[in-house]
Motif scaffolding. Sequence first.
Motif, PDB file in Angstrom:
ATOM      1  N   HIS B   4       0.838  -1.188   0.000  1.00 27.50           N
ATOM      2  CA  HIS B   4       0.000   0.000   0.000  1.00 27.50           C
ATOM      3  C   HIS B   4       0.871   1.235   0.000  1.00 27.50           C
ATOM      4  O   HIS B   4       1.724   1.388   0.846  1.00 27.50           O
ATOM      5  N   LYS B 114      -7.978 -13.289   7.937  1.00 25.88           N
ATOM      6  CA  LYS B 114      -7.648 -11.895   8.189  1.00 25.88           C
ATOM      7  C   LYS B 114      -6.228 -11.784   8.743  1.00 25.88           C
ATOM      8  O   LYS B 114      -5.893 -12.401   9.734  1.00 25.88           O
ATOM      9  N   MET B 116      -3.283  -8.628   9.342  1.00 23.03           N
ATOM     10  CA  MET B 116      -2.795  -7.263   9.178  1.00 23.03           C
ATOM     11  C   MET B 116      -1.364  -7.261   8.642  1.00 23.03           C
ATOM     12  O   MET B 116      -0.946  -6.325   7.975  1.00 23.03           O
ATOM     13  N   GLU B 119      -1.503  -7.204   5.044  1.00 26.92           N
ATOM     14  CA  GLU B 119      -1.810  -5.835   4.597  1.00 26.92           C
ATOM     15  C   GLU B 119      -0.548  -4.984   4.642  1.00 26.92           C
ATOM     16  O   GLU B 119      -0.259  -4.217   3.725  1.00 26.92           O
ATOM     17  N   ASN B 124      -1.513  -9.016  -1.249  1.00 25.26           N
ATOM     18  CA  ASN B 124      -2.533  -9.221  -2.281  1.00 25.26           C
ATOM     19  C   ASN B 124      -2.101  -8.661  -3.632  1.00 25.26           C
ATOM     20  O   ASN B 124      -2.193  -9.334  -4.656  1.00 25.26           O
ATOM     21  N   GLU B 136      -9.915 -12.715  -0.209  1.00 27.52           N
ATOM     22  CA  GLU B 136     -10.125 -12.444   1.211  1.00 27.52           C
ATOM     23  C   GLU B 136     -11.388 -13.169   1.664  1.00 27.52           C
ATOM     24  O   GLU B 136     -12.419 -13.101   1.004  1.00 27.52           O
ATOM     25  N   GLU B 141     -13.218  -8.121   5.197  1.00 26.03           N
ATOM     26  CA  GLU B 141     -12.116  -8.009   4.233  1.00 26.03           C
ATOM     27  C   GLU B 141     -12.609  -8.295   2.816  1.00 26.03           C
ATOM     28  O   GLU B 141     -12.155  -7.678   1.851  1.00 26.03           O
ATOM     29  N   GLN B 145     -12.308  -5.840  -0.259  1.00 25.34           N
ATOM     30  CA  GLN B 145     -11.576  -6.299  -1.449  1.00 25.34           C
ATOM     31  C   GLN B 145     -12.423  -6.049  -2.704  1.00 25.34           C
ATOM     32  O   GLN B 145     -11.919  -5.583  -3.721  1.00 25.34           O
ATOM     33  N   ILE B 150      -8.565  -0.608   1.401  1.00 24.42           N
ATOM     34  CA  ILE B 150      -7.826  -1.250   2.486  1.00 24.42           C
ATOM     35  C   ILE B 150      -8.671  -1.139   3.762  1.00 24.42           C
ATOM     36  O   ILE B 150      -9.613  -0.348   3.818  1.00 24.42           O
ATOM     37  N   VAL B 341      -1.871   1.169   6.908  1.00 27.87           N
ATOM     38  CA  VAL B 341      -2.527  -0.042   7.369  1.00 27.87           C
ATOM     39  C   VAL B 341      -3.102   0.080   8.777  1.00 27.87           C
ATOM     40  O   VAL B 341      -4.158  -0.460   9.083  1.00 27.87           O
TER      41      VAL B 341
END
Lengths: 218, 472
Positions: B4, B114, B116, B119, B124, B136, B141, B145, B150, B341
């Motif tokens: 991200h 899930k 983090m 993330e 992904n 997800e 999530e 998605q 996010i 995140v």
Amino acid sequence: MSARDTILARVRDAALARPEAATNREAQVAERMTVGPKGIIPHQGQATGPQKLRQFLEKLEANDTTVTRVSSEDEIAHAVARELRKRNLPAAIRMGEDPMFHAQDWGSLDVSRGPGRLEEPVTLSRAQFAIAETGTLVLTSGPDNPVTLTFLGETHFVVLRTEDLRSGFEDMWGDFRKRGLDPRTVNMVSGPSRSADIGQVLQLGAHGPVALHLFMVG
Amino acid sequence: MSGHVPTSSAFKSNSQEALVNRNLQAALRGSRGNFIAKRAAARANVPEFDDIRDQARDMKNHVLANLDLYLEAYEKKVTEAGGHVHWAETAEDARRIVLDICRKSNAKTVNKGKTMISEECGINDHLAENGIKPVETDLGEYIIQLRGEIPSHIIAPAVHVTVPEIEEAFRKHHAHLPPDRDLSELASLQAEARSELRAKYFEAEVGITGANMLIAETGQSVIVTNEGNGDLSQSLPKVHIVMASLEKIVPTLEDSATLLRLLARSATGQEMSVYTTFSSGPKRSEDPDGPEEYHVVLLDNGRSNMIGTEFEEMLRCIRCGACMNHCPVYQSVGGHAYGWVYPGPMGAVLTPSLIGVEEGGQLPNASTFCGRCEAVCPMRIPLPKMMRSWREREFEKNLTPSATRYGLGVWAWAAQRPWAYRLAARIANRSLGITGKSKFSKLPLAGGWTKFRDFPAPQGGTFMDQWKAGKR
Ligand code: SF4
């Protein structure tokens, strides 16, 4: 240096750089790793006798687990069949190889054995232990109770010997070690699956079972 | 692609947009108070709760002071059980390791519980860029998605999405279903997601989960969920990858009980989440189900540099989300304004530590220093103190936009002395009350970010007075 060694060296240097760093870190860690209860066990995790059972039943109700009590193992098949009828479910059930289930006379019930499949209206497992502190069932994966049955059944039935009920986490883990169990997964289950991800409103039946029913034996 | 792309440095403009986003504000209004009341009730039922917090803090401090030894002990146990531990210094290393494992198992689809850490590493996008489809499976999530977003909360990732927006996303992405189907009930939306995802569990070659804890005694990873998606994601595919950061270690099973007693109560107000699963190694030879391979990707990504610094205590965090649930800033702007995140108070401290003060240095300004986050943090992490430390560092480095820097000296002095801050707040409050303005747009000395926010006119005490009195 490998990533492992770099990371460990950085962590170790930081640990040793502390003014208060102990000279006997290895001994302290070894001491800390000796198992058994050391800390606070809340009152809620120490109930005994009838209070333990009463609290367990209350906690089950609070987490939406329903219960049937039977007096002996011989009655399990009958109680299961009755519960299926009561819930208008098909007279079919999926289970593992648990000797307790092999010993049953399932009569006209359509019994199949093995791991969970795409569609599983009803599955049956046996719990190793349960915890009165939080109304939690403790299952162990293996051929006797395949782990996928716990999550793929639309309705999940679980059998527990009442003598396997423990007060809290500490006495459960103590006896768990004594039984010498080494499953791939230990599954603590506290009610049917749920989610509040849609509109922040809690709804039962997310990806796992929509309903969880416990048969307590003895 | 580096995961991200953070927009944390744009916190102010992000916040400005968030405050005028009607859907977001409606969603935030819907969840506000819910978490707070439930946590308070759960906490009140356990008289020993604060003592357990102390015990958890001390246990984690001991682990952090000896983390090298615990990591070695943990790794040994994982290996004995037939699993593999992969050490990742950076997010990039983690992406490479995960992709390698997926390629070796010829994965076309990867199911995600899930996590983090995934993330944080941008797993992904990296998988998708390399022709592997990440799915997800956590309901929240899954929703984000579909929407290409996010998470905006660490335990309720789709808390910012309204029900009509969820219906819209499902109609768009489940185009193979009859367009005239009835999705007016919450239950029909949940049932549709359940059946869409059910088949996907059986298709994936690899399942990725996070870990709430890693147990040194046994080499187990622990996941805590309510939906059961994490368990299906890790039990049905051939390969299970656990993504965990290295501070997740606890010494023994009993220590895991200490954290479990705090986690769900602080997060959702439950006594226990529905599923707490302890996993070790691949399936045993006689097992009819479970994965054939078990990999743990242990991520550092800047954490080892926090040990021994003023930010070390942040590594006690168990990701319960209580700090953001109780944070007036988070509750006003939502999680996306934080730009990366981790949102809320824990994100304001962690983000600059992990992605650098240049990117994340604005976030520690996102605080009224009301102290609610520290008061509810089950791990007793001094979040406001650490946010102040970041602000001071940022000031020293002259990274602050000049408008914020102006007056920060006075601000820092007052912020370290809560009485002075409160006094200033109360004086400003009173004078505004008298002049009869219906809104005031500045909190004393923190005008930088409040300039985008019309705070409701003071009614009976300061913002902090009211929070203290339990009014929300
Ligand atoms: S900082 Fe504390 S309150 Fe916030 S998520 Fe971490 S443990 Fe929970």
